[in-house]
Motif scaffolding. Structure first.
Motif, short mmCIF file in Angstrom:
data_model
loop_
_atom_site.label_atom_id
_atom_site.label_comp_id
_atom_site.label_asym_id
_atom_site.label_seq_id
_atom_site.Cartn_x
_atom_site.Cartn_y
_atom_site.Cartn_z
N MET A 286 0.85 -1.18 0.00
CA MET A 286 0.00 0.00 0.00
C MET A 286 0.90 1.24 0.00
SD MET A 286 -2.89 1.46 -0.18
CE MET A 286 -4.02 0.07 0.04
N ARG A 287 0.74 2.07 -1.04
CA ARG A 287 1.55 3.28 -1.18
C ARG A 287 0.75 4.47 -0.67
NH1 ARG A 287 2.15 7.41 -5.08
NH2 ARG A 287 4.30 8.10 -5.42
N ILE A 288 1.37 5.26 0.19
CA ILE A 288 0.74 6.47 0.71
C ILE A 288 1.62 7.66 0.34
CG2 ILE A 288 -0.05 7.72 2.74
CD1 ILE A 288 -0.57 5.10 4.10
N GLU A 289 1.07 8.56 -0.46
CA GLU A 289 1.76 9.82 -0.78
C GLU A 289 1.22 10.89 0.15
OE1 GLU A 289 1.77 13.16 -4.32
OE2 GLU A 289 1.55 11.06 -4.88
N ARG A 290 2.11 11.62 0.79
CA ARG A 290 1.69 12.56 1.83
C ARG A 290 2.45 13.88 1.70
NH1 ARG A 290 3.02 9.64 5.34
NH2 ARG A 290 5.10 10.38 5.87
N THR A 291 1.73 14.98 1.85
CA THR A 291 2.35 16.29 2.02
C THR A 291 1.82 16.87 3.32
OG1 THR A 291 2.49 16.64 -0.37
CG2 THR A 291 2.73 18.58 1.04
N ALA A 292 2.73 17.12 4.26
CA ALA A 292 2.34 17.58 5.59
C ALA A 292 2.67 19.06 5.77
CB ALA A 292 3.06 16.76 6.66
#
Length: 248
Positions: A213-219
């Motif tokens: 499972m790939r999670i792309e995140r910008t915080a």
């Protein structure tokens, strides 16, 4: 197995394979079988339950689909109790270390890469900087209880965190950001199922081509400053992703 085979109840409307599934699930949940334990062979187990091997296989297949069992083919294989999956809640933006603490597991990190590099276009856009500006690229294998469960690949703006790579990167990077008053407060995340490459599989201890499972995140901070852009890969056999929703 510590508990005897149950007497299956006929004519109750509950199929035999479902009763077997529930019995095995309860035995595992009660700790009568531990992760890695091998179930009795199909022939022996089916005979003890007084069912056909086909009925037994239906129950085992259902438990395998839930991640409760792992079935290994071959003469030396069989059905084994799987490691329990870890719940990771994306709702509160807790870092990996905090998520593992909540699961009563020790979080570990093996640093694969820590370098300052020019920002690629995608990273620059996410971090709201110009392409080519320096960013810190950090790649780590994250483990829980000594078992690898995720690959993290993160980028941080070097201008805001000039000495980040001098810190101990084997712990929580979010704690480091918090100490610099740059604690992540909100994030936009995208989830996609992907297939593992040979390199990713080697780091995670799985077979190439296994699902991830790939999670792309910008915080962003509470002030709206972007401080991290990341692509994380989780083993779905070890980690279950959840999100809490409310209505307004």
């Amino acid at each position: 197995m510590g508990n005897p085979a149950p007497e299956l109840r006929r004519g109750t409307g509950v199929p035999a394979h479902v009763q077997i599934e529930r019995w095995l699930q309860e035995a595992i949940s009660a700790g009568q079988m531990a992760p890695g334990d091998r179930l009795p062979g199909e022939r022996e187990l089916a005979a003890g339950l007084k069912v056909s091997r086909m009925t037994l296989r239906q129950a085992l297949a259902a438990l395998e689909a839930k991640g409760v069992l792992v079935r290994v083919p071959g003469r030396t294989g069989g059905a084994f109790v799987a490691e329990p999956r870890i719940d990771c809640d994306l709702t509160g933006l807790a870092g990996f270390t905090e998520q593992m603490r909540r699961a009563h597991l020790r979080a570990e990190a093996a640093v694969l890469k820590a370098a300052t590099v020019p920002a690629a276009a995608e990273v620059a856009q996410a971090l709201e900087i110009r392409a080519g500006e320096p960013v810190h690229e950090i790649a780590r294998v994250r483990s829980a209880g000594g078992s690898p469960v995720a690959l993290e690949h993160s980028y941080f703006p070097a201008a805001r965190l000039p000495d980040l790579l001098e810190e101990d990167l084997s712990g929580s990077i979010y704690d480091i950001l918090k100490n610099r008053d740059l604690s992540p407060h909100t994030a936009v995340e995208y989830l996609d199922p992907v297939i593992s490459t040979p390199d990713q599989a080697e780091h995670l201890g799985i077979e190439p081509g296994a699902p991830l499972m790939r999670i792309e995140r910008t915080a962003h901070t509470a002030a709206g400053i972007p401080v991290e852009h990341a692509h994380d890969l989780f083993r779905p056999d070890r980690v279950r992703i959840s999100v809490q929703c409310t209505t307004h």
